[in-house]
Each structure stands twice: as C-alpha cells, then as structure tokens.
Design a protein around this motif. Sequence first.
Motif, PDB file in Angstrom:
ATOM      1  N   ARG A 261       0.888  -1.151   0.101  1.00 43.61           N
ATOM      2  CA  ARG A 261      -0.028   0.025  -0.015  1.00 43.61           C
ATOM      3  C   ARG A 261       0.914   1.262  -0.085  1.00 43.61           C
ATOM      4  O   ARG A 261       0.735   2.275  -0.654  1.00 43.61           O
TER       5      ARG A 261
ATOM      6  N   VAL B 125     -10.113 -17.722   9.922  1.00 40.90           N
ATOM      7  CA  VAL B 125     -11.286 -16.855   9.904  1.00 40.90           C
ATOM      8  C   VAL B 125     -11.925 -16.730  11.455  1.00 40.90           C
ATOM      9  O   VAL B 125     -12.356 -15.576  11.625  1.00 40.90           O
TER      10      VAL B 125
ATOM     11  N   HIS C 194      -9.659 -14.081  12.875  1.00 36.28           N
ATOM     12  CA  HIS C 194      -9.846 -12.719  12.167  1.00 36.28           C
ATOM     13  C   HIS C 194     -11.146 -12.115  12.554  1.00 36.28           C
ATOM     14  O   HIS C 194     -11.233 -10.800  13.067  1.00 36.28           O
ATOM     15  N   ARG C 195     -12.280 -12.900  12.755  1.00 30.01           N
ATOM     16  CA  ARG C 195     -13.568 -12.371  13.419  1.00 30.01           C
ATOM     17  C   ARG C 195     -13.226 -11.844  14.783  1.00 30.01           C
ATOM     18  O   ARG C 195     -13.883 -10.781  15.020  1.00 30.01           O
ATOM     19  N   GLU C 196     -12.558 -12.673  15.528  1.00 27.30           N
ATOM     20  CA  GLU C 196     -12.473 -12.161  16.871  1.00 27.30           C
ATOM     21  C   GLU C 196     -11.432 -10.882  16.998  1.00 27.30           C
ATOM     22  O   GLU C 196     -11.961 -10.076  17.885  1.00 27.30           O
TER      23      GLU C 196
ATOM     24  N   HIS D 193     -11.364  -8.593  14.719  1.00 25.05           N
ATOM     25  CA  HIS D 193     -12.155  -7.699  14.342  1.00 25.05           C
ATOM     26  C   HIS D 193     -13.081  -6.971  15.442  1.00 25.05           C
ATOM     27  O   HIS D 193     -13.442  -5.898  15.594  1.00 25.05           O
TER      28      HIS D 193
ATOM     29  N   GLY E 257      -1.876 -12.247   6.519  1.00 22.82           N
ATOM     30  CA  GLY E 257      -2.618 -12.817   7.140  1.00 22.82           C
ATOM     31  C   GLY E 257      -2.759 -12.359   8.552  1.00 22.82           C
ATOM     32  O   GLY E 257      -3.388 -12.944   9.373  1.00 22.82           O
TER      33      GLY E 257
ATOM     34  N   SER F 134      -4.003 -10.086  11.140  1.00 26.90           N
ATOM     35  CA  SER F 134      -4.992  -9.331  11.435  1.00 26.90           C
ATOM     36  C   SER F 134      -4.728  -8.617  12.523  1.00 26.90           C
ATOM     37  O   SER F 134      -5.244  -7.306  12.611  1.00 26.90           O
TER      38      SER F 134
ATOM     39  N   ILE G  69     -11.376  -3.588   1.047  1.00 29.08           N
ATOM     40  CA  ILE G  69     -10.271  -3.150   0.461  1.00 29.08           C
ATOM     41  C   ILE G  69      -9.121  -2.571   1.306  1.00 29.08           C
ATOM     42  O   ILE G  69      -8.009  -3.004   1.074  1.00 29.08           O
TER      43      ILE G  69
ATOM     44  N   PHE H 200      -7.894 -14.627   3.953  1.00 30.04           N
ATOM     45  CA  PHE H 200      -9.352 -14.755   4.664  1.00 30.04           C
ATOM     46  C   PHE H 200      -9.522 -13.615   5.665  1.00 30.04           C
ATOM     47  O   PHE H 200     -10.420 -13.511   6.377  1.00 30.04           O
ATOM     48  N   MET H 201      -8.660 -12.609   5.870  1.00 29.19           N
ATOM     49  CA  MET H 201      -8.791 -11.506   6.711  1.00 29.19           C
ATOM     50  C   MET H 201     -10.143 -10.797   6.366  1.00 29.19           C
ATOM     51  O   MET H 201     -10.917 -10.275   7.303  1.00 29.19           O
TER      52      MET H 201
ATOM     53  N   VAL I  48     -12.837 -11.953   5.158  1.00 25.73           N
ATOM     54  CA  VAL I  48     -13.939 -12.665   5.550  1.00 25.73           C
ATOM     55  C   VAL I  48     -14.351 -12.327   7.141  1.00 25.73           C
ATOM     56  O   VAL I  48     -15.185 -12.045   7.628  1.00 25.73           O
ATOM     57  N   GLY I  49     -13.196 -12.114   7.807  1.00 21.96           N
ATOM     58  CA  GLY I  49     -13.479 -12.115   9.403  1.00 21.96           C
ATOM     59  C   GLY I  49     -13.581 -10.526   9.683  1.00 21.96           C
ATOM     60  O   GLY I  49     -14.147 -10.261  10.593  1.00 21.96           O
ATOM     61  N   PHE I  50     -13.010  -9.717   8.765  1.00 20.19           N
ATOM     62  CA  PHE I  50     -13.412  -8.165   8.861  1.00 20.19           C
ATOM     63  C   PHE I  50     -14.559  -7.624   8.323  1.00 20.19           C
ATOM     64  O   PHE I  50     -15.080  -6.536   8.450  1.00 20.19           O
ATOM     65  N   CYS I  51     -15.408  -8.233   7.433  1.00 16.47           N
ATOM     66  CA  CYS I  51     -16.665  -7.885   6.756  1.00 16.47           C
ATOM     67  C   CYS I  51     -17.553  -7.510   7.759  1.00 16.47           C
ATOM     68  O   CYS I  51     -18.111  -7.967   8.404  1.00 16.47           O
ATOM     69  N   PRO I  52     -17.803  -6.099   7.761  1.00 16.73           N
ATOM     70  CA  PRO I  52     -19.044  -5.650   8.988  1.00 16.73           C
ATOM     71  C   PRO I  52     -20.362  -6.123   8.544  1.00 16.73           C
ATOM     72  O   PRO I  52     -21.000  -6.406   9.485  1.00 16.73           O
TER      73      PRO I  52
ATOM     74  N   ARG J  90     -20.772  -9.283   7.409  1.00 10.38           N
ATOM     75  CA  ARG J  90     -20.408 -10.728   7.374  1.00 10.38           C
ATOM     76  C   ARG J  90     -20.825 -11.298   5.804  1.00 10.38           C
ATOM     77  O   ARG J  90     -21.373 -12.357   5.714  1.00 10.38           O
TER      78      ARG J  90
ATOM     79  N   MET K  65     -18.593 -11.300   2.991  1.00  8.46           N
ATOM     80  CA  MET K  65     -17.473 -11.748   2.332  1.00  8.46           C
ATOM     81  C   MET K  65     -17.607 -13.367   2.797  1.00  8.46           C
ATOM     82  O   MET K  65     -17.369 -13.532   3.987  1.00  8.46           O
TER      83      MET K  65
ATOM     84  N   MET L 109     -16.346 -17.655   2.442  1.00 12.42           N
ATOM     85  CA  MET L 109     -15.317 -18.543   2.216  1.00 12.42           C
ATOM     86  C   MET L 109     -15.818 -20.011   2.049  1.00 12.42           C
ATOM     87  O   MET L 109     -16.655 -20.215   2.438  1.00 12.42           O
TER      88      MET L 109
END
Lengths: 717, 126
Positions: free
Chosen positions: A213, A264, A267-269, A271, A334, A336, B53, B80-81, B83-87, B89, B91, B93
């Motif tokens: 980036r 996943v 990552h969700r945790e 987030h 990966g 996060s 993005i 798959f970050m 997937v975990g971060f989509c507000p 949910r 995205m 897999m």
Amino acid sequence: MISDEVRTQSNIISEYRYTTGKIDKGYNNRTLYVNVGTGEIREKPVTQMMKDKLIGGKGFGLWYLWNAVTPETRWDDPENEIVISTGPLGGITQYPGAGKSLVVTISPLTGMPMDSNVGGHFGPLLKFAGFDSIELQGKSEEDVIIFIDGNEGIVKIEKSPLKVSDSHLIGEQMAHVFSENEEDKKNVSVVSTGSAAEHAFMGLLNFTFYDARRKKIRMKQAGRGGTGTVFRNKRIKALVVRFRGVNRGLNNPVNQDILNETGVKMHREIHENDAKQNRMREVGTAGLIEIMNAYDLLPTHNFKYGSHRDASKISSEIFKKMVTQNMPDGCWYGCSLSCAKAVDNFELKTGPYKGEKVLVDGPEYENAAGLGANLGIFDPQYVIEGNFYCDTYGIDTISFATTTAFIMECFENGIINREVTGGLDLKFGNREAALELLHQMGRGEGFGKIAGLGVRRLKQIFIEKYGADPGFLNDIGMEQKGLEYSQYLPKESLAQQGGYGLTNKGPQHDEAWLIFMDMVNNQLPTFEDKAEALHYFPMFRTWFGLNGLCKLPWNDIVPADNKKEADPTKVPGHVRNYVSIFYAVTGIQVDNDEIIRQSERVYNLQRIFNVRMGCGRRVNDRVPYRSQGPVTVEEYESRAERYDGQLLELAGFDPEGKTTAEKMAVLRKYREDQYEKLIDAVYERRGWTNNGIPTIKKLKELGMDLPELLAVVEKLQ
Amino acid sequence: MKILQKKLELCTQCRVCEMECSRTWFKEEKSEKSRIRIHQDNLLTCTQCGECIKICQVQAIYRDKFGVIKVDRKKCIGCFMCVGFCPERAMFMHNDYAEPFKCVACGKCVQKCPTNAIYILEEAAG
C-alpha cells in the motif's frame, strides 16, 4: 541508487544450483549451508530426529549452532554461525502471526547462544525457496551479499556492490536490484544490519518486507543480543531471498480446511474485540505506556522508578496520531492483529539523514519506554527519531536505552564526567546528548563507540579506569548474563524478577511476563505457584519460536468469553487453536501437555548449551539489585510507605524510628532471600539441580538424553 | 454504483436466491456457496462499503468502474482476513476454493426472488 549493471558476472564469488522442491507438511526437510569464508554452499538434510525433538525454528538453530561451535568458540570466531529458521507453521497465510524467523548465534554480549524472534518476509520466503533454515558460517575477507533465487534454484555469494551501510538504504537498494519492477518487490526480502554493528556489540538484524500500500520497504528487527554484530563481523552486507508465487497452500498442510476455519475465527475475533481490548491495530504495542505508568512499572531513570508525571507526553494517544491509521500493518500475510505500525514522512532533525523524510517502523512499547521514560526524555518526536536511527544503524533499541540509562545514572553520580564522555552532557532528560551518543555509535567514534559495548563491559571499564564502586555499579547496571534488561520494572513482582532472571538468553520478557498475574492480580501467592508459572509460561512461549509464530495473537487478543475458562491466563481458546493448526500443517496430533514437552526439549537443550559455554548455573541466574528493590535512598524514600509496610508485614521488622539505611538493608536481605527461595522452587519444577543443571532423569523423561547433552551435564549432577 | 438491496420484511427465507447465486457462480446448488446468505433473521449481502479493500495486504480487493467491490483471484493469497473483517459478514469462503467470494451485484438472484425482497439499486458514483 545503484543500477542493475553493478552486478556483473565477475562479482560472483561462489554459486550453487539446487533443485527446487515442494514443502511436505510444513517441512522442506533440508537446510542451506553457506560459508562466506570458504565460499562453500551446500544442502544439509533435516533429520527425523530434528523434527521429532526440536520441531524447527529456535530448536533447529540451537542444534546447528551446537554442532558448529566448541566451548571455546567466541562470537567473532569463524566457526560461529548465524542460523535463521522458520518452523513448520511458518509461512501459513491464514492464522495471524505466522511469518516469524528465529535467529540464533553466539552473542557478543553474553558469550552464549542468543535467540531472537523477528517478523518480516525473509523466513517464509526462504522456506518457499526450499529451506527450513539457513546456516551462515565463516568470515569473508571482503564485503559480500548472499542471494537466494527461490524459483530458479540458485544461491550465490557475490562481492557487495553496496556503497551504503545503513539498513533502510540497503533494504531499498537490494529490493530494487533483485526485483524487475515495483510490483516484484513484494517477492524480495533482505536481511541486513547498519553501520553501528561494525563497532557495537548490540548490533541487530533488520528483516524487510514490502508494504504494497505504501509502496515502501519496511523492516522488522531481530533486536536482542548482537546478531547484527556477528553478521557484520562475517562481512555480510546483505542476505537476500526472492521467491515469486506465494499462495495459501505452499506448506502443503495435511488439512487446509482447518487452517482456513481457524484463521477466519481469529480474524473475526480480532475484528470484534481488538478495539475493546489492546488496540493493537490502532497503536501496536505502544498502548502499554500509560498502563505500565499507572501500575508503577514503566522504567524511568534507569529503572529507578516506575512512573513519571510526564509519561502522558509519550502515551499511546500521542503515538496514535503519529502512526498512519487504517493500514494493513501485518509483518506477514494474514496477520490481522496488525501491530507493525509506521510513521510516514517523518522529517529527521539530526544525523546523516537530517532533513530527509523517512518511514519509521514503530514506535513499539520498548522504544517509547526505553528511549523515552528510561532516559527521562518525554518527547515523542525524539522517540521516533531515535527509533529510526537505532533501526537503520542496526542498534538494538532495548540495549541502547538500558545502556544509556546506566551511563546517565553514572554521569549524574559523578562516576564519569564530560571528560570521559567527550563533552556529552549525559544527564537524564538530555535528548540531544542521547541522540549524539547514538550517532557516535553509528560512526564508531568517541564515547558512543564505548557505550556500544553494553552495560557489562562498561561496568568493567568504569571500575578499572575511573575507580567506580563495583558494588554500586553491579546494583544499578541493568544487565544479566551480559544482556541488557528490556523495559519493565520488576521490583515489585518477585515472579517477574524470576521471569527476567531465570531465562536462557538473558533478561528479555519474551519468556515470561508475569507482573500482572503476580503483582496486580495476586494470582501467584506461593513459591510453588510462582514456580509453576515460571515453568509453564516460558515453556509455552518457547513453542512460538519453534514453529515460526508470533506470541502476540496468543494473549494480546483474547476470546470474548475467555474469562469463563478454567484458567484464563493461559487463554485456553487460543491454545486449542494452536493444537488445531499444528495438526492441520504437520498431521501430528498434540495436546497442551505435548506442546509443553516439545518446548521443554529445546529449552533444556538451550540451558545445557549455556552450561557448555561456561554459564547456565545458579550464579548466572542472580540479578542486579535494581531489579529487586531500591538501591538508593531516594528510591526507597520515594515509595517509603510501600516499603515500610512490607518490612512490617512481610519481613517482621518494625520500621518505626529506623534510618532509611537500616530499613534498606533489612528490605534487601528479605528480597534477596525471597529470590533465592524462588530459584529453588523453579529449578525443582523445571527438573534441574540446585545449581541449575538439568537432571539426567529429566532429560530421560523428555527423550533428550542425547550423548552430547549427557556429556555436559553428567559431571555436574 | 450498483448495490444489491434487501427488504427483509418481504423475505420468506425460501433460499431461491442462494440456489440461483450458487448455480450461477459455482455450477451447483449449495447455500454455503452462495454470495447472498440467509442467516438467522437476516439476509447477508454486500453493501459495497469497501472495508475489505482497506484490510487486504496484497491489494487483491478493488472497486470496479461500476462501484462494485471485486476480488482479484490472481493476487489473493487466501488469508481470509476480509472474511473475518466484513462488517456485514458478506465476504464468504468455502473450503473448495482458495479465495473468498462475494456479491458483485449481478442481479441474477433478483430475477428469481418470488417476493421481490431483493433488488439492485443503481446510484451515481461518489
């Protein structure tokens, strides 16, 4: 910028071709050996014994180093090696924190094996290029670079074309030379050190990664113990790997689905919880400053005190504004948790790059606590500047800060003066003097060159040349085993005194961080409790370094329901994740107990390695009194209520009407005695003799009764 | 900018949208391969907000000229970050595939929805 033409055929010293292969369940089953002295390059097999007993990472590094050196080997002998390894889980792209490399070498600071855990892309790319480890041995007579082409299967030692000596430029130039275009830079990672590592014993290694980036080369540091000093002593300017084609499945795990699903879930945790917990994504580890300050744990003025009225000036809120927000700051794919923060377009105010706008990786907690609070300089701009120069000069910020803090205390006590420092007014709070000391280290000049030798050698110099009181210097010099303390004040936590003191490599908090459990939450009331924690946590944390993992995603984020677990301090939900992903990659089913045994095997190997090098005994585990209690009258009196209370309640001594000197003496005896009792309990729990030697019984239990190890410990039982 | 919109009150959870989506993109009818997903009382759909993005380290996720967020499978390294971060949910897999997938507002499901619970909104860019 150097051009591609600089690299001509005539610059190649040695070349080796190998067959690229496929990783099998996390292992290449081979290591790359490079001798920069003889030009020899070859492959070595990774044996089944190594995988069974040592797992990878630090385990492999220690084993190769063990076989390379003798008890007489010194850090600058040609046989000393730098071994860089990932581990079986290294390079997976689904689970946070899976891109770590472990660097192992005989340290110039400690004379023993050092291990340093570092991010960046080198380890994973080396693995995808075909090797679980790289062993660097020998000493070159001229500056060289080593290049590994992981797609073509070529390894070369070349004469160095580099005219620059600092890491931010070496990283940029090597990435430019070894990539075809900007996009291709992501496939290159460079290991290097900077100009200060020519002279200082606290030289570090920078591992680069390309930030897509920002379109910038960034660096993570193998900071501790002088790995960069050894690298420069071998006259290696850069170690470069290129591998094109990173994808999710290169480790060929036995079960990709488990990796995907466990990843996943994490990552969700992160987030959902990171913003409510440690805010790693916002501020990285710098968020700890105000917490440490609030609990009187932030080292200020050479670990004299644990808090300072100006600490808010270097708090995470300040740094949050300086680091660029909402960037994917993982140091491997990966991740996060994304703690690798950076300050963009920072204009340097001093030194050889004055006026240039640079990217600064950091600041991390250790930078801010060490360069800032411990030197009494509460200036965030200076912290960033010092952070940049430490990194690019190749200087470990922790050792630099702790050494400079020691010098400042000596200066303020009149042990040394301006005549000794070459005019530098090294008082606490003097940022110009601190930065000039750092620049001198970079140039290898003046008092900075001497300071770069670290606290242990400075104590000797101050005693021999300037008649300093050895007792006082040994009390305030915050080193043990030759390594400078990292930036937590352990005075009020006996368990953390052991967490620092009873480590293998020296006082670094990566083995055990027990202050909150012990001091704040009082979860470790007895010696047995403390000993259990000083067994479990160092072993558990060792496991990250065997596998190519980062420790942060274990407990710097916890599941929302972690408190409901039987033992929340161990973060059982995440331990279950590690059990799952270890199986998913290797196909080997372990449980929590086996994780600990895997670590114990390597931990005991390292301890015996220390013994073999003449350390690793009880006497080496004693700590400077500054880490245990108040050395000076002003320290005692600043927290007199606390200490008086402890004398009465714990030591059975009524402080009423006693002089501070009397009270200090009683408190010291009490605390030192407590530490000895702690050592007894920990050694017993670890299966070591009263002198700290692993017992034969313990080695047999672990399956580590290897003839080489027994030969060292048998006579010491 | 094309966005799939929902009127939850009209949704009968018949799963016709999931089947159509899965058939369109993966040639089989499986809810777990759909890019629109019925989940509890909700219908998970991409709002094209673009959070993913920002998350992506390898810049595999981008907004096309219609404002639709897409995944470049050649660049994706399967972390798959996103997937975990989509507000939302939204995205997704599936273990059969190396990369995540999401709604690209193609409108196929809209055509099949028997209750008009979903529709495509076209907004001016910006």
